[in-house]
Structure formats: C-alpha cells, structure tokens
Design a protein around this motif. Structure first.
Motif, PDB file in Angstrom:
ATOM      1  N   CYS A  39       0.857  -1.189   0.000  1.00 36.46           N
ATOM      2  CA  CYS A  39       0.000   0.000   0.000  1.00 36.46           C
ATOM      3  C   CYS A  39       0.891   1.236   0.000  1.00 36.46           C
ATOM      4  N   TYR A  98      -1.317  -1.174  -4.183  1.00 31.08           N
ATOM      5  CA  TYR A  98      -2.466  -0.287  -3.996  1.00 31.08           C
ATOM      6  C   TYR A  98      -1.917   1.127  -3.899  1.00 31.08           C
ATOM      7  N   TYR A 116      -7.030   6.252   2.267  1.00 34.23           N
ATOM      8  CA  TYR A 116      -6.057   5.455   3.019  1.00 34.23           C
ATOM      9  C   TYR A 116      -6.690   4.788   4.238  1.00 34.23           C
ATOM     10  N   VAL A 143      -8.532   1.394   3.617  1.00 36.70           N
ATOM     11  CA  VAL A 143      -7.692   0.226   3.344  1.00 36.70           C
ATOM     12  C   VAL A 143      -6.995  -0.233   4.618  1.00 36.70           C
TER      13      VAL A 143
END
Lengths: 225, 225
Positions: free
Chosen positions: B57, B84, B139, B142
């Motif tokens: 991420c 991601y 953010y 996730v």
C-alpha cells in the motif's frame, strides 16, 4: 542456461531503453544496483579478512560511476577501498558520487600513491561497453602497473567490446562482472570467476532481446555464470 | 548497541542533509536502497514459499516511493506483489517507479480488488515520518480492512512519529522496518520483528547525530534490532 552475448550496438540500445520513458529507470538507480552487484560479487571471491585493500580505478564515464558506487558499498561491507579517479567529470552525478565516498573518508589516490601502495584486489572500472579506440594515459600507465589482478566491470578496459583484446592491452582479469548481460568479448575471458549483475531487467525486456538470463539466488544482486 | 530514537525534527534534518550538497545523495539512490532493504527484510521473516502474495500500500510521498521500490525487488525475489496506490503523483520520480513496476506486470489494484483478495503479507508504505494529522480516505478504509497484519515502512501509518498511535488508528504491525534510524514512536512498537534499513550512513554523520547504529551483517541492507 547460457546468456546471450551482446554486440556493442545492442548493449547501447538496451542501456538507452532502460533509461528511456518506456524503461523508466534513472541513471542513479541503475548505477546504484550495478555498483552494489559488483561489490557483492567481490565479497564472494575476495573475503575482507584476507583481501581487504581494494583499489578501484574509475574512468570518466558511467563505468567509473559504477566503480564509485562499488567502492562505497565495499567500505560499508568492511573493506578498505582506495579510489584512483584521475579525470573527474564536473557533472553533478559524478560529483555527488565522489562526495558520498569522501564523506566515508575513502582516500582518492594519485598515480604515485597508487604505484607505491600494495593492494589485494584491483577493480577496473575505467571503460565499459561504449569504449572504442586506444587506451591513453593517465589510464594506460595505471593498467600497466596494476592491471594484472582483480576484477573488471562489464568488460576488461581497453578490450574491444566484441572482439576482445585486439589492441593488446593485456588485461586478463581473474574476475569479470558483466552488467545487465555479458558482451561478446566475454568469450575471450579466461579468468576464474564470471559473474552477472543487474537484477532489474523485466522478463518482457529480456525476452524481447533474447537475453536468456539466469536466475539470481535469494536476494543476491549478482549470480555466477 | 541501542540506536537512538529520532524526533520528527531530527529525522527531517537528517533526510535533508543526506540529499543536500554535503550529503550528495540523489533521492533515487536513497529510495532504491530503502526499498531494497524493506524487501530483503521481508524475505527474512516471510518466505516466499508460504507468504508469496504481498500487498504493498503506497501513499503519495516518499514512503510510497520506497514501497514501489520494495514491490519491484519483491517481484525479482520471486514474490507476487500487488500494489495499492490510490493517489499517484504526477512527479517524474513516482511516475518512473510506477513504470518500472508496470513493466514487471505487477498489478495495480483498486480498493474493491484489494478488499476482495487474500494476501499473505501487507506492506504499509502509506505515510512516513513527515506525516501529521489524521488519516483520511482513501487510506483510512484500506487500513481498516487490511491493516492488521504485515510490515510497516519506517513508522506505522497514522502514528505520531514521536508519540505513537495517539489518533487510535489501530495499526499494530508484526514487523517494522525503520529507515536510516528508528523514530521515537518505535518504543510503542509491540510486534515481533524490528529491522533497520539504510546502510548508507557515513560514520561521521552517525556520530554527529549520535545515531549509535548497529553493524549490518555480510552484504545485507537490513539488520534486526
């Protein structure tokens, strides 16, 4: 798996493509990974306990930049590198690499100091695959004095990238670290250890050029051929 | 040897000095070495045979850039990374890192794909030591869905760099990879594995800031604390 040996033209094309908008690499990245792979390959064959004193001879181009990065990593690995860098380009890229080495107190030696000092390993980062013609001073003299042991980056300096030592430079290194893929002159390499560095090539890219690259072990950035 | 824990101010000062004319590093170099160290640390605790599927991420700043580099090296190490990266800056530095990953065919997933897919390891490269304030979408979501396992870059995202999880973000990673030197919030880290990456700090520099860094083993770019 036998990697393809590259002509000078293809080696240049690959280098350009890696740093083009389609490859996306910055020269600083590729140099960092190349220099690291060389330093790591040296640790595998020349342990620091017995081969601590390393002379890194750097030429005026990218091969020399790779050498500066290798010297820095060798310092961090516990070696005592000395750098011979008689022509230092003004370009920021090289000046920064010099700065990084100076901050580590790695000595930059002149020819007399190089001549007078004993070294356990000599790293030849003078000229790479773009080199053509004849080797001239200040590089020729250092190769004559110090040129017969050690480790060469990508190709032995002064060799023709395709036909080997046609100019009778006389460098026959014990170790060769080819970068990205070996060049045609590697078939004339008669030393003990041939390594490959440059673990950044995309499979699609290797396929396009038919590079036939070997697998790298673990997290290593170099692999013996 | 216990490394010094850095305040946010000192962490920023060190970062700036490394990339100043006195440090001489390009951001591409530091990012390459940081990302590599994170990928290597992951191989030490999450072997690819059982922990192959890694979600990386990435946030909009340098921490995200480190994550993109880590994803690339993980691919070369034989993992199956997915990225991601909901906010991709237009800056060439980041666009190039994205290009390198796309050339490796590493998938860039959207939130729904991330939500629906199983991963063995989650790498949190969302926010680093410059972060202040509250974590917001995209953010936050996730982190809520995927945030409770895996590996954090430098500091767990959303934590205060000095005081830890004062915003109750709830990230308590199993592994933390501190970069250059650990930050003050590392004292609140309760996971199993704490590594340090960033084997590029000059001894004089470490001394100036009293960093008290440990020795790195072999040619490793990470060391367990």
């Amino acid at each position: 798996m036998v990697p393809k040996l590259l002509t000078q033209r293809i080696a240049q094309e690959i280098d350009q493509e890696l740093m083009s908008s389609s490859g996306g690499f910055a020269v600083e990245q590729l140099m960092e990974l190349a220099g690291f792979s060389v330093a790591q390959a040296i640790t595998k064959r020349y342990p620091k306990d017995s081969k601590r004193r390393v002379l890194v001879c750097c030429g005026p181009g990218n091969n020399g930049g790779d050498g500066l990065v290798a010297a820095r990593h060798l310092f961090h690995f516990g070696y005592e590198p000395t750098i011979y860098y008689p022509k230092q380009p003004q370009k920021g890229l090289y000046q920064n690499l010099v700065k990084q080495c100076r901050n580590l107190t790695i000595p930059f030696a002149d020819f007399d100091q190089v001549h007078a000092s004993p070294f356990d390993v000599i790293v030849d980062a003078l000229f790479g695959f773009s080199f053509k013609g004849e080797v001239r001073d200040p590089y020729k003299e250092v190769m004559q004095v110090k040129g017969h042991v050690g480790d060469d980056l990508d190709i032995p300096s002064g060799w023709d990238v395709e036909q080997g030592d046609i100019n009778n430079v006389g460098l026959n290194p014990e170790m060769l670290v080819s970068l990205t893929a070996p060049k045609l002159c590697a078939k004339f390499f008669a030393g003990k250890y041939h390594y490959l560095g440059g673990r950044f090539v995309a499979p699609s890219f290797a396929q396009k050029y038919g590079l036939n690259l070997p697998e790298y072990p673990g997290t290593d950035q170099c692999v013996q051929l």
